[in-house]
Design a protein around this motif. Structure first.
Motif, PDB file in Angstrom:
ATOM      1  N   ALA A   1      -8.593 -14.566  25.009  1.00  0.00           N
ATOM      2  CA  ALA A   1      -7.759 -14.846  23.841  1.00  0.00           C
ATOM      3  C   ALA A   1      -8.036 -16.236  23.282  1.00  0.00           C
ATOM      4  O   ALA A   1      -8.100 -16.431  22.055  1.00  0.00           O
ATOM      5  CB  ALA A   1      -6.284 -14.703  24.206  1.00  0.00           C
TER       6      ALA A   1
ATOM      7  N   THR B   1      -4.220 -18.058  19.405  1.00  0.00           N
ATOM      8  CA  THR B   1      -4.280 -17.595  20.790  1.00  0.00           C
ATOM      9  C   THR B   1      -3.107 -16.687  21.104  1.00  0.00           C
ATOM     10  O   THR B   1      -3.261 -15.633  21.750  1.00  0.00           O
ATOM     11  CB  THR B   1      -4.287 -18.794  21.754  1.00  0.00           C
TER      12      THR B   1
ATOM     13  N   ASP C   1      -1.424 -14.771  19.068  1.00  0.00           N
ATOM     14  CA  ASP C   1      -1.615 -13.461  18.445  1.00  0.00           C
ATOM     15  C   ASP C   1      -2.671 -12.651  19.196  1.00  0.00           C
ATOM     16  O   ASP C   1      -2.539 -11.421  19.345  1.00  0.00           O
ATOM     17  CB  ASP C   1      -2.017 -13.628  16.982  1.00  0.00           C
ATOM     18  N   ALA C   2      -3.722 -13.334  19.682  1.00  0.00           N
ATOM     19  CA  ALA C   2      -4.755 -12.634  20.446  1.00  0.00           C
ATOM     20  C   ALA C   2      -4.209 -12.127  21.776  1.00  0.00           C
ATOM     21  O   ALA C   2      -4.582 -11.045  22.253  1.00  0.00           O
ATOM     22  CB  ALA C   2      -5.946 -13.559  20.675  1.00  0.00           C
TER      23      ALA C   2
ATOM     24  N   ARG D   1      -3.453  -8.085  23.103  1.00  0.00           N
ATOM     25  CA  ARG D   1      -3.897  -7.585  24.400  1.00  0.00           C
ATOM     26  C   ARG D   1      -2.731  -7.135  25.271  1.00  0.00           C
ATOM     27  O   ARG D   1      -2.900  -6.863  26.464  1.00  0.00           O
ATOM     28  CB  ARG D   1      -4.709  -8.669  25.124  1.00  0.00           C
TER      29      ARG D   1
ATOM     30  N   ALA E   1     -11.333 -16.035  21.465  1.00  0.00           N
ATOM     31  CA  ALA E   1     -11.165 -15.334  20.197  1.00  0.00           C
ATOM     32  C   ALA E   1     -10.547 -16.258  19.158  1.00  0.00           C
ATOM     33  O   ALA E   1     -10.955 -16.273  17.986  1.00  0.00           O
ATOM     34  CB  ALA E   1     -10.296 -14.095  20.401  1.00  0.00           C
ATOM     35  N   ALA E   2      -9.563 -17.052  19.580  1.00  0.00           N
ATOM     36  CA  ALA E   2      -8.938 -18.009  18.662  1.00  0.00           C
ATOM     37  C   ALA E   2      -9.935 -19.060  18.209  1.00  0.00           C
ATOM     38  O   ALA E   2     -10.011 -19.413  17.027  1.00  0.00           O
ATOM     39  CB  ALA E   2      -7.742 -18.658  19.339  1.00  0.00           C
TER      40      ALA E   2
END
Length: 260
Positions: free
Chosen positions: A210, A24, A26-27, A31, A213-214
């Motif tokens: 995020a 999370t 890194d996502a 952004r 995505a994780a």
């Protein structure tokens, strides 16, 4: 910035929490959102929830509507794949000892209900509402401080029944041997699940994106499938329960229960 995911944290789930956060984080950075390197596992709950530096946190819906509404922003709620429960919702499992021959909720309302706390949606508000819907009242409550301790109190005979967050009950079944001494008697109606929150000034959409995505890169982490958007009023519309009953209060009033 602060990130904390305390609500389903235990020794066995901490590695998964840390991996979920690293993905999370890194996502979020991808952004353009600054994010701390690691989760704050031991930060005091109230200080974390109300910090202007809170990027990601999680709370229970009852503290949200009694103390946090209007002071934090809801990101969404988790879809934990609970059976017969809508995404973003959860329910409470009403557990009793496996060798207890009593068969109905009415059989247990004269006994002792173990609750994690009076400010818990799943531990107290949900069973209060469930009993009320069936024309019943719990007559005595033992406050344990944690769902796991409530389950243990029933297994050890210090309480007769406990209402457990269904996700926590699933974790107890996976990791605690005393779970074999328990069975599910009933379950409450679903209500909005534990809200992921951020500081009031933050935009929840990129944080939710995020997280999702994780989760897409981390199958079955903590049983969490996705974070779905829920409006704040999904929580604030829920009614509040009466205070938990105690035998001392019942004796003081000369009645069997402190409920009206």
């Amino acid at each position: 910035m602060i990130a904390a995911l305390p609500m389903y944290l235990r020794a066995e789930t901490r590695p998964a929490h840390d991996v979920l956060w690293s993905l999370t984080r890194d996502a979020l950075r991808a952004r353009g959102i600054d994010a701390p390197d690691a989760l704050s596992h031991d930060a005091p709950l109230d200080e974390t929830w109300l910090s202007p530096d809170l990027l990601l946190g999680q709370t229970c819906s009852m503290p949200f509507r009694t103390r946090l509404s209007g002071k934090v922003t809801v990101i969404g709620a988790g879809d934990y794949g609970l059976p017969d429960t809508p995404p973003g919702f959860y329910h409470s499992a009403l557990v009793v000892r496996a060798d207890d021959s009593r068969a109905t909720l009415a059989d247990f309302t004269q006994g002792r209900l173990a609750i994690n706390g009076a400010d818990s949606q799943s531990g107290w508000c949900a069973p209060f509402a469930h009993a009320h819907a069936h024309g019943l009242r719990f007559h005595e409550a033992l406050t344990t401080g944690a769902h796991r301790d409530s389950a243990r109190a029933v297994a050890e005979g210090r309480a007769d029944i406990a209402a457990l967050d269904a996700v926590t009950w699933r974790l107890i079944g996976q990791h605690d041997p005393f779970a074999a001494k328990l069975r599910v008697l009933d379950r409450t109606e679903p209500t909005p699940g534990l809200p992921f929150i951020t500081a009031l000034a933050n935009d929840p959409a990129p944080i939710r994106a995020a997280l999702n995505a994780a989760l897409s890169a981390l199958p079955a982490a903590l049983g969490l499938r996705a974070v779905v958007p829920l409006p704040q009023d999904a929580y604030t519309a829920l009614p509040l329960p009466d205070p938990p009953p105690t035998r001392a209060n019942a004796l003081k009033t000369g009645e069997n229960t402190v409920f009206p």
